[in-house]
Design a protein around this motif. Structure first.
Motif, PDB file in Angstrom:
ATOM      1  N   LEU A  75       0.830  -1.217   0.000  1.00 36.68           N
ATOM      2  CA  LEU A  75       0.000   0.000   0.000  1.00 36.68           C
ATOM      3  C   LEU A  75       0.862   1.265   0.000  1.00 36.68           C
ATOM      4  O   LEU A  75       0.501   2.266  -0.621  1.00 36.68           O
ATOM      5  CB  LEU A  75      -0.941  -0.012   1.203  1.00 36.68           C
ATOM      6  CG  LEU A  75      -2.072  -1.047   1.156  1.00 36.68           C
ATOM      7  CD1 LEU A  75      -2.834  -1.052   2.470  1.00 36.68           C
ATOM      8  CD2 LEU A  75      -2.997  -0.781  -0.012  1.00 36.68           C
ATOM      9  N   ALA A  76       2.007   1.235   0.666  1.00 39.01           N
ATOM     10  CA  ALA A  76       2.884   2.410   0.717  1.00 39.01           C
ATOM     11  C   ALA A  76       3.483   2.723  -0.650  1.00 39.01           C
ATOM     12  O   ALA A  76       3.713   3.887  -0.969  1.00 39.01           O
ATOM     13  CB  ALA A  76       3.998   2.184   1.741  1.00 39.01           C
ATOM     14  N   THR A  77       3.726   1.674  -1.458  1.00 38.44           N
ATOM     15  CA  THR A  77       4.274   1.936  -2.792  1.00 38.44           C
ATOM     16  C   THR A  77       3.250   2.579  -3.718  1.00 38.44           C
ATOM     17  O   THR A  77       3.618   3.177  -4.720  1.00 38.44           O
ATOM     18  CB  THR A  77       4.792   0.635  -3.446  1.00 38.44           C
ATOM     19  OG1 THR A  77       3.709  -0.293  -3.544  1.00 38.44           O
ATOM     20  CG2 THR A  77       5.930   0.043  -2.647  1.00 38.44           C
ATOM     21  N   ARG A  78       1.982   2.468  -3.389  1.00 37.78           N
ATOM     22  CA  ARG A  78       0.939   3.060  -4.222  1.00 37.78           C
ATOM     23  C   ARG A  78       0.629   4.505  -3.815  1.00 37.78           C
ATOM     24  O   ARG A  78      -0.150   5.166  -4.486  1.00 37.78           O
ATOM     25  CB  ARG A  78      -0.336   2.223  -4.133  1.00 37.78           C
ATOM     26  CG  ARG A  78      -0.098   0.809  -4.662  1.00 37.78           C
ATOM     27  CD  ARG A  78      -1.346   0.000  -4.732  1.00 37.78           C
ATOM     28  NE  ARG A  78      -2.186   0.561  -5.786  1.00 37.78           N
ATOM     29  CZ  ARG A  78      -3.508   0.570  -5.740  1.00 37.78           C
ATOM     30  NH1 ARG A  78      -4.127   0.050  -4.711  1.00 37.78           N
ATOM     31  NH2 ARG A  78      -4.209   1.070  -6.729  1.00 37.78           N
ATOM     32  N   LEU A  79       1.237   4.973  -2.740  1.00 39.44           N
ATOM     33  CA  LEU A  79       1.002   6.346  -2.305  1.00 39.44           C
ATOM     34  C   LEU A  79       1.556   7.320  -3.335  1.00 39.44           C
ATOM     35  O   LEU A  79       2.613   7.102  -3.913  1.00 39.44           O
ATOM     36  CB  LEU A  79       1.675   6.626  -0.960  1.00 39.44           C
ATOM     37  CG  LEU A  79       0.986   6.086   0.284  1.00 39.44           C
ATOM     38  CD1 LEU A  79       1.833   6.389   1.506  1.00 39.44           C
ATOM     39  CD2 LEU A  79      -0.385   6.676   0.438  1.00 39.44           C
ATOM     40  N   ASP A  80       0.842   8.402  -3.543  1.00 43.25           N
ATOM     41  CA  ASP A  80       1.265   9.425  -4.496  1.00 43.25           C
ATOM     42  C   ASP A  80       1.155  10.784  -3.798  1.00 43.25           C
ATOM     43  O   ASP A  80       0.060  11.168  -3.366  1.00 43.25           O
ATOM     44  CB  ASP A  80       0.368   9.378  -5.741  1.00 43.25           C
ATOM     45  CG  ASP A  80       0.831  10.336  -6.803  1.00 43.25           C
ATOM     46  OD1 ASP A  80       2.036  10.661  -6.840  1.00 43.25           O
ATOM     47  OD2 ASP A  80      -0.013  10.763  -7.610  1.00 43.25           O
ATOM     48  N   PHE A  81       2.276  11.479  -3.705  1.00 39.78           N
ATOM     49  CA  PHE A  81       2.285  12.784  -3.069  1.00 39.78           C
ATOM     50  C   PHE A  81       2.318  13.859  -4.145  1.00 39.78           C
ATOM     51  O   PHE A  81       3.185  13.856  -5.007  1.00 39.78           O
ATOM     52  CB  PHE A  81       3.507  12.939  -2.146  1.00 39.78           C
ATOM     53  CG  PHE A  81       3.461  12.030  -0.957  1.00 39.78           C
ATOM     54  CD1 PHE A  81       2.660  12.320   0.126  1.00 39.78           C
ATOM     55  CD2 PHE A  81       4.227  10.870  -0.927  1.00 39.78           C
ATOM     56  CE1 PHE A  81       2.610  11.487   1.217  1.00 39.78           C
ATOM     57  CE2 PHE A  81       4.180  10.031   0.157  1.00 39.78           C
ATOM     58  CZ  PHE A  81       3.380  10.329   1.237  1.00 39.78           C
ATOM     59  N   ASP A  82       1.377  14.776  -4.091  1.00 38.15           N
ATOM     60  CA  ASP A  82       1.332  15.888  -5.039  1.00 38.15           C
ATOM     61  C   ASP A  82       1.978  17.084  -4.357  1.00 38.15           C
ATOM     62  O   ASP A  82       1.421  17.655  -3.414  1.00 38.15           O
ATOM     63  CB  ASP A  82      -0.108  16.198  -5.422  1.00 38.15           C
ATOM     64  CG  ASP A  82      -0.201  17.186  -6.552  1.00 38.15           C
ATOM     65  OD1 ASP A  82       0.863  17.585  -7.075  1.00 38.15           O
ATOM     66  OD2 ASP A  82      -1.321  17.566  -6.921  1.00 38.15           O
ATOM     67  N   THR A  83       3.162  17.465  -4.829  1.00 37.45           N
ATOM     68  CA  THR A  83       3.892  18.558  -4.197  1.00 37.45           C
ATOM     69  C   THR A  83       3.544  19.918  -4.777  1.00 37.45           C
ATOM     70  O   THR A  83       4.078  20.924  -4.342  1.00 37.45           O
ATOM     71  CB  THR A  83       5.411  18.332  -4.355  1.00 37.45           C
ATOM     72  OG1 THR A  83       5.715  18.246  -5.744  1.00 37.45           O
ATOM     73  CG2 THR A  83       5.845  17.067  -3.645  1.00 37.45           C
ATOM     74  N   ASP A  84       2.653  19.959  -5.755  1.00 36.01           N
ATOM     75  CA  ASP A  84       2.247  21.222  -6.358  1.00 36.01           C
ATOM     76  C   ASP A  84       1.192  21.892  -5.476  1.00 36.01           C
ATOM     77  O   ASP A  84       0.064  21.422  -5.361  1.00 36.01           O
ATOM     78  CB  ASP A  84       1.687  20.982  -7.764  1.00 36.01           C
ATOM     79  CG  ASP A  84       1.470  22.267  -8.526  1.00 36.01           C
ATOM     80  OD1 ASP A  84       1.769  23.348  -7.973  1.00 36.01           O
ATOM     81  OD2 ASP A  84       1.008  22.198  -9.672  1.00 36.01           O
ATOM     82  N   VAL A  85       1.570  22.991  -4.878  1.00 33.09           N
ATOM     83  CA  VAL A  85       0.677  23.701  -3.959  1.00 33.09           C
ATOM     84  C   VAL A  85      -0.534  24.270  -4.702  1.00 33.09           C
ATOM     85  O   VAL A  85      -1.608  24.423  -4.129  1.00 33.09           O
ATOM     86  CB  VAL A  85       1.453  24.827  -3.229  1.00 33.09           C
ATOM     87  CG1 VAL A  85       0.553  25.618  -2.316  1.00 33.09           C
ATOM     88  CG2 VAL A  85       2.608  24.239  -2.449  1.00 33.09           C
ATOM     89  N   LEU A  86      -0.373  24.536  -5.986  1.00 30.73           N
ATOM     90  CA  LEU A  86      -1.481  25.083  -6.764  1.00 30.73           C
ATOM     91  C   LEU A  86      -2.661  24.127  -6.829  1.00 30.73           C
ATOM     92  O   LEU A  86      -3.802  24.552  -7.020  1.00 30.73           O
ATOM     93  CB  LEU A  86      -1.026  25.432  -8.182  1.00 30.73           C
ATOM     94  CG  LEU A  86      -0.104  26.620  -8.317  1.00 30.73           C
ATOM     95  CD1 LEU A  86       0.305  26.800  -9.768  1.00 30.73           C
ATOM     96  CD2 LEU A  86      -0.765  27.872  -7.809  1.00 30.73           C
ATOM     97  N   ASN A  87      -2.426  22.841  -6.682  1.00 31.77           N
ATOM     98  CA  ASN A  87      -3.521  21.873  -6.714  1.00 31.77           C
ATOM     99  C   ASN A  87      -4.397  21.946  -5.464  1.00 31.77           C
ATOM    100  O   ASN A  87      -5.461  21.341  -5.421  1.00 31.77           O
ATOM    101  CB  ASN A  87      -2.981  20.464  -6.912  1.00 31.77           C
ATOM    102  CG  ASN A  87      -2.449  20.273  -8.307  1.00 31.77           C
ATOM    103  OD1 ASN A  87      -2.849  20.975  -9.237  1.00 31.77           O
ATOM    104  ND2 ASN A  87      -1.532  19.349  -8.465  1.00 31.77           N
TER     105      ASN A  87
END
Length: 182
Positions: free
Chosen positions: A34-46
């Protein structure tokens, strides 16, 4: 007589140690999967709402100009023309831009050469075309840098060096000459 919960858990774990290791191994493998499927969006505009007109304008401006800190409006002046009409145009354009609520400060006069170089030098690569980039790369070769060092030595030995010193400190490599042609 009832045994405390921890004692019962310890006895169960001792009797069924293979099952305990298997369950713990499955839990760890599931957690890693499950941890490998995590996706972090670092774009603050989102984090901003997508359907707001102000946010859309903000995004478009950021995409077109790359920054919102400093917006440069350049007026292309053809070679060999009289500058007065363009200066008059800037005198009309500057106050019109000052009236805009989108801009906090507007400067529309060139000012001193040293101030101009200090203000535009960090962003100057954005204004170069392919020919300008090639000229810039040619000025950064070992041979060109050695020639520039000899030229600086000659310039600083002249009586006019007092006046040139602050300008030479702003641009010791002479790269601003590439941008003056643009």
């Amino acid at each position: 007589m009832t045994r405390p919960l921890l004692e019962r858990l310890a006895l169960f774990s001792a009797r069924h140690h293979r099952a305990v290791f298997l369950v713990v191994g499955l839990a760890v493998a599931t957690g890693i999967g499950l941890a490998t499927r995590l996706d972090f969006d670092t774009d603050v505009l989102n984090l901003l709402p997508r359907d707001e007109p102000a946010v859309e304008t903000y995004r478009e401006t950021l995409e077109e100009f790359g920054s919102l800190d400093f917006l440069v409006v350049a007026v292309r002046i053809p070679e060999g023309v009289v500058l007065e009409p363009y200066e008059e145009f800037m005198e009309v354009l500057g106050p019109a831009l000052e009236e805009s609520d989108l801009l906090s400060e507007v400067e529309y006069s060139l000012g001193e050469l040293e101030d101009l170089i200090a203000a535009f030098y960090p962003q100057s690569l954005y204004f170069l075309d392919q020919e300008g980039l090639e000229d810039l790369a040619g000025r950064l070769t070992d041979e060109a840098l050695e020639q520039r060092a000899a030229e600086l030595k000659r310039l600083l030995a002249m009586p006019q060096a007092i006046a040139l010193k602050s300008l030479l400190l702003l641009d010791p490599l002479g790269l601003s000459e590439v941008f003056f042609d643009r």
